[in-house]
Design a protein around this motif. Sequence first.
Motif, mmCIF file in Angstrom:
data_model
loop_
_atom_site.group_PDB
_atom_site.id
_atom_site.type_symbol
_atom_site.label_atom_id
_atom_site.label_comp_id
_atom_site.label_asym_id
_atom_site.label_seq_id
_atom_site.Cartn_x
_atom_site.Cartn_y
_atom_site.Cartn_z
ATOM 1 N N ARG A 191 37.347 41.434 28.150
ATOM 2 C CA ARG A 191 37.548 40.460 29.166
ATOM 3 C C ARG A 191 38.906 39.849 29.206
ATOM 4 O O ARG A 191 39.420 39.739 30.256
ATOM 5 C CB ARG A 191 36.453 39.582 29.308
ATOM 6 N N THR A 192 39.265 39.338 28.075
ATOM 7 C CA THR A 192 40.669 38.565 27.914
ATOM 8 C C THR A 192 41.658 39.476 28.213
ATOM 9 O O THR A 192 42.664 38.989 29.093
ATOM 10 C CB THR A 192 41.019 38.089 26.455
ATOM 11 N N LEU A 193 41.798 40.769 27.790
ATOM 12 C CA LEU A 193 42.897 41.509 27.987
ATOM 13 C C LEU A 193 43.069 41.699 29.422
ATOM 14 O O LEU A 193 44.124 41.755 30.283
ATOM 15 C CB LEU A 193 42.883 42.790 27.370
ATOM 16 N N LEU A 194 41.913 42.130 30.144
ATOM 17 C CA LEU A 194 41.949 42.463 31.653
ATOM 18 C C LEU A 194 42.162 41.237 32.577
ATOM 19 O O LEU A 194 42.748 41.376 33.427
ATOM 20 C CB LEU A 194 40.498 43.017 32.188
ATOM 21 N N LYS A 195 41.768 40.033 32.037
ATOM 22 C CA LYS A 195 42.064 38.765 32.801
ATOM 23 C C LYS A 195 43.387 38.685 32.859
ATOM 24 O O LYS A 195 44.190 38.180 33.901
ATOM 25 C CB LYS A 195 41.592 37.586 31.974
ATOM 26 N N VAL A 196 44.322 39.047 31.738
ATOM 27 C CA VAL A 196 45.833 38.860 31.627
ATOM 28 C C VAL A 196 46.521 39.774 32.358
ATOM 29 O O VAL A 196 47.280 39.369 33.187
ATOM 30 C CB VAL A 196 46.318 38.752 30.081
ATOM 31 N N LEU A 197 45.808 40.978 32.364
ATOM 32 C CA LEU A 197 46.747 42.215 32.768
ATOM 33 C C LEU A 197 46.707 42.080 34.179
ATOM 34 O O LEU A 197 47.417 42.537 35.000
ATOM 35 C CB LEU A 197 46.169 43.541 32.438
ATOM 36 N N ILE A 198 45.422 41.692 35.048
ATOM 37 C CA ILE A 198 45.455 41.564 36.545
ATOM 38 C C ILE A 198 46.409 40.566 37.134
ATOM 39 O O ILE A 198 46.514 40.647 38.186
ATOM 40 C CB ILE A 198 44.035 41.609 36.838
ATOM 41 N N THR A 199 46.626 39.499 36.368
ATOM 42 C CA THR A 199 47.534 38.571 36.922
ATOM 43 C C THR A 199 48.747 39.135 37.465
ATOM 44 O O THR A 199 49.384 38.635 38.563
ATOM 45 C CB THR A 199 47.870 37.261 35.977
ATOM 46 N N ARG A 200 49.315 40.194 36.865
ATOM 47 C CA ARG A 200 50.605 41.073 37.147
ATOM 48 C C ARG A 200 50.482 41.673 38.364
ATOM 49 O O ARG A 200 51.449 42.228 39.023
ATOM 50 C CB ARG A 200 51.389 41.509 35.902
ATOM 51 N N LEU A 201 49.277 41.844 38.753
ATOM 52 C CA LEU A 201 48.686 42.783 40.010
ATOM 53 C C LEU A 201 48.404 42.036 41.021
ATOM 54 O O LEU A 201 47.768 42.327 42.116
ATOM 55 C CB LEU A 201 47.880 43.708 39.468
ATOM 56 N N ASP A 202 48.756 40.650 40.905
ATOM 57 C CA ASP A 202 48.266 39.721 42.068
ATOM 58 C C ASP A 202 46.930 39.576 42.231
ATOM 59 O O ASP A 202 46.555 39.226 43.343
ATOM 60 C CB ASP A 202 49.281 40.000 43.333
ATOM 61 N N ILE A 203 46.045 39.547 41.272
ATOM 62 C CA ILE A 203 44.743 39.317 41.264
ATOM 63 C C ILE A 203 44.446 38.202 40.618
ATOM 64 O O ILE A 203 44.534 38.140 39.208
ATOM 65 C CB ILE A 203 43.950 40.963 40.718
ATOM 66 N N PRO A 204 43.869 37.027 41.021
ATOM 67 C CA PRO A 204 43.773 35.769 40.387
ATOM 68 C C PRO A 204 42.763 35.814 39.323
ATOM 69 O O PRO A 204 42.900 35.183 38.152
ATOM 70 C CB PRO A 204 43.645 34.888 41.435
ATOM 71 N N LYS A 205 41.509 36.358 39.405
ATOM 72 C CA LYS A 205 40.632 36.332 38.270
ATOM 73 C C LYS A 205 39.768 37.490 38.367
ATOM 74 O O LYS A 205 39.755 38.541 39.296
ATOM 75 C CB LYS A 205 39.681 35.212 38.567
ATOM 76 N N LEU A 206 39.350 38.014 37.053
ATOM 77 C CA LEU A 206 38.031 38.694 36.945
ATOM 78 C C LEU A 206 36.961 38.332 37.324
ATOM 79 O O LEU A 206 36.274 37.256 36.711
ATOM 80 C CB LEU A 206 38.178 39.096 35.325
ATOM 81 N N ASP A 207 36.084 39.128 38.266
ATOM 82 C CA ASP A 207 35.060 38.347 38.812
ATOM 83 C C ASP A 207 34.152 39.709 39.173
ATOM 84 O O ASP A 207 34.416 40.810 38.967
ATOM 85 C CB ASP A 207 35.183 37.779 40.095
ATOM 86 N N GLU A 208 32.966 39.470 39.890
ATOM 87 C CA GLU A 208 32.148 40.472 40.407
ATOM 88 C C GLU A 208 32.498 41.519 41.242
ATOM 89 O O GLU A 208 31.996 42.670 41.409
ATOM 90 C CB GLU A 208 30.822 39.854 40.971
#
Length: 356
Positions: A181-198
């Motif tokens: 989860r941590t890695l995905l939370k970080v990686l998606i920020t550079r894809l303009d996705i603010p958070k990991l959610d449902e």
Amino acid sequence: MAVPLINDNKEIKTFVVDDGHGVKGLSELRFKALPELFIQPHEKRLDMTKVVHHESIPVIDISDWEDPKVMKRICDAAENWGFFQVVNHGVPDRVLDDVKEAAKRFFSLPADEKKKYLFKNSSTKNVRLVSSFIPEVDKVYEWKDYLSCFYVSDDEASAFWPSVCRDQLLEYMKESESLIRTLLKVLITRLDIPKLDETNEPFLMGSRRINLNYYPICPNPELTVGVGSHSDVSTLTILLQDETGGLYVRKLDSDNWVHVPPIKGSLTINIGDALQIMSNGRYKSIEHHVVANGLENRVSVPIFVNPRPSDVIGPLPQVIARGEKALYKHVLYSDYVKHFYRKPHNGKDTIDFAKV
């Protein structure tokens, strides 16, 4: 073990694949020369003259992963290398040691016991023991056995996964979930996705598979491969290596290779094809290769973090909204995976299936 008379490829296939002895069983017969079935063409072997010894993939301490500098290092590594190692990741050393021991324990079982998990014998399609990569399609075999377990639920695993390793695999998967989860939370920020959610978690990490890989001692290791060059079809792969070494990564946009030395307590992370497609090529799924070893047995344990089989993957809307031209079409993830398993390992060619 009484040495059977094995004179040709057909007999070797029967011994290794059908009878459940695996490549490990073949190794224990102490052949002086590598059987022809495993002798890879020159272009499939790793050219050691192209190994760059003075370079290494990034090693990142993620104990303070919310630090913008750490986040930048993770995203940069995913863009420029497609591979990196993490330390201080939160998965206890005891859990890592236990799962490596569990892998050795499973492969130490008698052939008659392991044979229960061959695809033709397994009581579930979610657990299978395999030698080489896909022996039905491999013209030349790889020097490896692996047990592959697709996670459905703890109850399903309790019913069908081998009892000698089940608890350790489940504990490792549970303990690694926070890291994933941590890695995905970080990686998606550079894809303009603010958070990991449902809304995005299911297709980023909606399914998981764990493999136990066993690479036995090999006569003439220079003539074969442990795993041929390929990229993973996952979103992310979390790899636990033992201390033996042997994993090589292709350097981006070059013919050179870099060794990934085992660092005690570390985990190796690599970007898979699914995330390359979803990021529209920003994050790179990189070719990697495992060499055979003439002196030591090697084990490794990858967790493949995947979309769900029923998900349609393609460049994410947030990425295309920035004005990028889509490099990939939308494909059903299960179709993509089936395409990967229909052919021998062959570099990065699987991703052509999704190219526009």
